[in-house]
Structure formats: structure tokens, C-alpha cells
Design an enzyme around this catalytic site. Structure first.
Site, PDB file in Angstrom:
ATOM      1  N   HIS A  96       2.497   4.312  13.176  1.00 52.48           N
ATOM      2  CA  HIS A  96       1.387   5.265  13.038  1.00 52.48           C
ATOM      3  C   HIS A  96       1.651   6.592  13.751  1.00 52.48           C
ATOM      4  O   HIS A  96       0.703   7.273  14.144  1.00 52.48           O
ATOM      5  CB  HIS A  96       0.083   4.639  13.544  1.00 52.48           C
ATOM      6  CG  HIS A  96      -0.550   3.714  12.551  1.00 52.48           C
ATOM      7  ND1 HIS A  96      -1.806   3.179  12.706  1.00 52.48           N
ATOM      8  CD2 HIS A  96      -0.092   3.214  11.361  1.00 52.48           C
ATOM      9  CE1 HIS A  96      -2.099   2.406  11.668  1.00 52.48           C
ATOM     10  NE2 HIS A  96      -1.062   2.414  10.846  1.00 52.48           N
ATOM     11  N   HIS A 110       0.827  -1.215   0.000  1.00 58.93           N
ATOM     12  CA  HIS A 110       0.000   0.000   0.000  1.00 58.93           C
ATOM     13  C   HIS A 110       0.859   1.262   0.000  1.00 58.93           C
ATOM     14  O   HIS A 110       1.919   1.326   0.612  1.00 58.93           O
ATOM     15  CB  HIS A 110      -1.025  -0.009   1.144  1.00 58.93           C
ATOM     16  CG  HIS A 110      -0.501   0.232   2.528  1.00 58.93           C
ATOM     17  ND1 HIS A 110      -0.342   1.491   3.055  1.00 58.93           N
ATOM     18  CD2 HIS A 110      -0.178  -0.630   3.520  1.00 58.93           C
ATOM     19  CE1 HIS A 110       0.076   1.396   4.312  1.00 58.93           C
ATOM     20  NE2 HIS A 110       0.190   0.126   4.617  1.00 58.93           N
ATOM     21  N   GLU A 126      -5.265   2.145   1.982  1.00 54.42           N
ATOM     22  CA  GLU A 126      -5.260   0.962   2.850  1.00 54.42           C
ATOM     23  C   GLU A 126      -5.597   1.346   4.278  1.00 54.42           C
ATOM     24  O   GLU A 126      -6.311   0.623   4.978  1.00 54.42           O
ATOM     25  CB  GLU A 126      -3.875   0.286   2.789  1.00 54.42           C
ATOM     26  CG  GLU A 126      -3.790  -1.055   3.514  1.00 54.42           C
ATOM     27  CD  GLU A 126      -3.291  -0.959   4.952  1.00 54.42           C
ATOM     28  OE1 GLU A 126      -3.195  -1.996   5.613  1.00 54.42           O
ATOM     29  OE2 GLU A 126      -2.996   0.161   5.417  1.00 54.42           O
ATOM     30  N   GLU A 127      -5.061   2.494   4.708  1.00 59.06           N
ATOM     31  CA  GLU A 127      -5.263   2.922   6.093  1.00 59.06           C
ATOM     32  C   GLU A 127      -6.703   3.354   6.366  1.00 59.06           C
ATOM     33  O   GLU A 127      -7.065   3.602   7.511  1.00 59.06           O
ATOM     34  CB  GLU A 127      -4.295   4.053   6.442  1.00 59.06           C
ATOM     35  CG  GLU A 127      -2.820   3.721   6.293  1.00 59.06           C
ATOM     36  CD  GLU A 127      -2.303   2.798   7.380  1.00 59.06           C
ATOM     37  OE1 GLU A 127      -3.108   2.351   8.229  1.00 59.06           O
ATOM     38  OE2 GLU A 127      -1.089   2.508   7.390  1.00 59.06           O
ATOM     39  N   ASP A 155       5.741   2.166   7.279  1.00 56.83           N
ATOM     40  CA  ASP A 155       4.358   1.759   7.011  1.00 56.83           C
ATOM     41  C   ASP A 155       3.685   2.742   6.058  1.00 56.83           C
ATOM     42  O   ASP A 155       3.026   3.675   6.500  1.00 56.83           O
ATOM     43  CB  ASP A 155       3.588   1.685   8.326  1.00 56.83           C
ATOM     44  CG  ASP A 155       2.170   1.179   8.165  1.00 56.83           C
ATOM     45  OD1 ASP A 155       1.848   0.602   7.114  1.00 56.83           O
ATOM     46  OD2 ASP A 155       1.377   1.368   9.110  1.00 56.83           O
ATOM     47  N   ASP A 160       3.636  -5.361   3.518  1.00 56.14           N
ATOM     48  CA  ASP A 160       3.220  -4.212   4.315  1.00 56.14           C
ATOM     49  C   ASP A 160       4.091  -4.164   5.563  1.00 56.14           C
ATOM     50  O   ASP A 160       3.928  -4.985   6.471  1.00 56.14           O
ATOM     51  CB  ASP A 160       1.734  -4.369   4.681  1.00 56.14           C
ATOM     52  CG  ASP A 160       1.183  -3.170   5.434  1.00 56.14           C
ATOM     53  OD1 ASP A 160       1.944  -2.238   5.711  1.00 56.14           O
ATOM     54  OD2 ASP A 160      -0.027  -3.184   5.733  1.00 56.14           O
TER      55      ASP A 160
END
Length: 337
Positions: free
Chosen positions: A258, A83, A127-128, A95, A156
Site C-alpha cells: 500500500h 482485483h 476492491e480497495e 497488490d 490477490d
């Protein structure tokens, strides 16, 4: 409210303000609060709460980037994806800049090959936001087009600073979590395991949780075999992991998961734990939030799998119409991928 599971020190995103995704429009207003706020609300009998919000409701566009080889059997497609997007908090260099970059390099290196099977590369959008790009793609295919995809490989997070070498557990040999992948997933796992074994490197089984873009491919009714690599997110590294891979026990595989510090530059200035990253740099070569050894090794593993299946998928058993491997893409974990 946020879900509040895990250690608040190593998984702070599970306790912070919830920036949720509804997926489709709903008939009532919905807002998110932190775990602590929700817990306080729930523990106060007779509580009345007044909320003031400033919101924007709009339709946004995103794109998938898909490229495939000019040659190869169109009825036997080998597909690999990663992604492109990150969470709003930061650049997402691990990420998923790591998976996207590794896959792009493999595609570039394969540009002059003439594979027996058509090879299709995908870089997914959104994707998120609950696997929007990959879900749209799979749902847009006809049953015949779905059947032409022999297997799907997902990458990923392949360069976590406090890494593990995670290989998706196609046969559920670890007997944990979601169960095995669709028929053929065990053979994909075996190929990756053979790669790491040849280099004398240990691995960990990674569960098919449905939290990444393989989810729509292995969903019930599609049953496309899947596999891939994962160096870890908010999960906590154990002493057993340290014995295998080095690193620091008791903290996340990606301490900047994140967060703004998931960046290529100034990690500690953007919230990364300076003492922890100094400890990690004492053992590993890091560029920003990227573990160079993990990225280099996994990139080789990606190349090995893609080129192997580009020329030979005979190890993957044929799918049947009676195959069932029920899977669900996330229902209660829509913001934490």
C-alpha cells in the site's frame, strides 16, 4: 482514527493518516486522522478540536471485467478472480498487478480449450474501497445464478518480494482466525497443497479474513466454496517462514504494501528500504516489487487449479440449502486490504 495495530515499522499504514471508506452515505460529517493524532485526542480530557477540511463529494464509476468460456456447463461454473485496482498511493504492481496479470495469462492460454464446465474470469473494480466490485457482482446474481457457481478462486498478491506460499485454509486445519470456508473449500485447499507438494515446496495456511474478493462469495446465504493463493501483505515474516521460504525475518512479506514503492520501477527511489531490498535481491530475482519465482510458481498453480476444475469438479461436494458458513466481509478494516 487509524487502528494502530502491529509494528509501526513493518505496518506503517496502520498508523498513518486514515483514508477510510464509509461505504454508504451517512448523516454526519466524518473525517479520518492518524493513530497518533487520535491517541493524543483521546488522552486529553476536555479537549475541543476545530477541524478545517476541503472535501469533494461525488459519484464515481468503476467496472468489473468479466469473461467466460463459450463452451461448458452453464449450471456448473468455475470462477476465478483478481482485483484490478490499487490504493491511491501507488501503482500496486504486487497488490494486485501480480494476481491480475497471472489470471490474464491463464485466460489467454485457455482461449482455445473447450472445457466441460463453463469457466468465468473476473477482474474486480474497487476492491480497495471495501470490495465494491465483487460485492456488487454477487449481490446482482439471482439465487439460481449464485447456485450455478460451483467454486470461486481468488488471487490477490501472488508475488510479494519477501514471499510466503500461502494457501487459503479451507478446512481451518490451522485453527486460527475466521474458521473454515464453506463446504468444498477444503477440497480446493487440498488441490493447491498437492500442487506445491509435487514440486517439493512448503506452504503456509492463509486465513479467510474477508479482506479480499472471496468475501462476498463465502458470505452467509451464498456459501460458494472458495480458495486461492496469497504471498503476504503487511504481516511480518517469522524465522520459521525463513526456514521454509528464505527471505528476511522481522519485516513484512511485502515491505511496500500500500505504498508508492509497490511499483515495477525505482522501488527504492519511491520509499522502499534500500538495504532491505538489496538483501532480498541477494536471495531472489526481483523485478521492481515483484518476486519472479513466487509469481512464476503461483501462476503455474493458478493454471493447474483452473484447468483441473474446468474439466472436473467431482471433488467438490454439492451444496445444500442447510449449509451455513457464516462469514462477514470486513467491518472494522475497510481501508486495509
Amino acid at each position: 482514527m487509524n487502528q494502530g495495530n502491529g509494528d509501526p515499522v513493518t505496518a506503517p499504514d496502520r498508523y498513518a493518516l486514515l483514508a477510510g471508506t464509509l461505504g454508504t452515505p451517512v448523516g454526519i460529517p466524518a473525517v479520518g486522522v492518524s493513530y497518533g493524532t487520535g491517541e493524543a485526542f483521546a488522552a486529553t480530557p476536555g479537549l475541543t478540536v476545530h477541524l478545517a477540511t476541503e472535501t469533494t463529494a461525488e459519484v464515481r464509476s468503476t467496472e468489473n471485467v468479466v469473461a467466460e468460456s463459450r463452451t461448458g456447463r452453464a449450471d456448473n461454473v468455475v470462477m476465478a478472480g483478481a482485483h484490478l485496482d490499487s490504493v491511491p498511493a501507488g501503482a500496486g504492481i504486487n497488490d494486485n498487478g501480480s494476481g491480475s496479470a497471472a489470471l490474464l495469462e491463464v485466460a489467454l492460454q485457455m482461449a482455445r480449450t473447450k472445457p466441460v464446465n463453463k469457466v468465468r474470469f473476473a477482474w474486480w473494480g474497487a476492491e480497495e474501497a471495501s470490495l465494491v466490485g465483487s460485492t456488487f457482482y454477487v449481490n446482482s446474481l439471482t439465487p439460481q445464478q449464485q447456485a450455478q457457481i460451483k467454486l470461486y478462486l481468488n488471487f490477490d498478491m501472488v508475488a510479494s518480494p519477501n514471499y510466503q506460499f500461502g494457501v487459503f485454509d479451507g478446512d481451518d486445519s490451522a485453527a486460527q482466525g475466521a474458521g473454515p470456508g464453506p463446504l468444498g473449500s477444503a477440497q480446493i485447499e487440498a488441490l493447491f497443497e498437492a500442487f506445491f507438494a509435487a514440486r517439493g515446496l512448503p506452504t503456509n495456511p492463509a486465513d479467510f479474513t474477508g479482506r479480499s474478493d472471496y468475501g462476498p462469495f463465502i458470505a452467509a446465504g451464498v456459501n460458494i466454496p472458495a480458495g486461492g493463493l496469497f504471498t503476504g501483505a503487511e504481516g511480518v515474516k517469522t524465522a520459521a517462514d525463513v526456514a521454509k521460504f528464505g527471505g528476511v525475518a522481522g519485516v513484512a512479506y511485502d515491505p511496500c504494501y500500500h505504498d508508492p514503492c509497490d511499483d515495477l520501477f525505482r522501488v527504492t527511489q519511491k520509499g522502499g528500504d534500500a538495504a532491505l531490498y538489496a538483501q532480498l535481491r541477494g536471495q531472489y530475482t526481483l523485478i521492481g516489487n515483484v518476486n519472479v519465482f513466487a509469481l512464476d510458481t503461483n501462476a503455474d498453480a493458478i493454471a493447474t487449479a483452473v484447468i483441473t476444475y474446468a474439466f472436473d469438479t467431482s471433488s467438490i461436494p454439492p451444496r445444500t440449502t442447510t449449509a451455513t458458513a457464516a462469514r462477514s466481509t470486513r467491518t472494522g478494516d475497510q481501508t486495509l486490504q
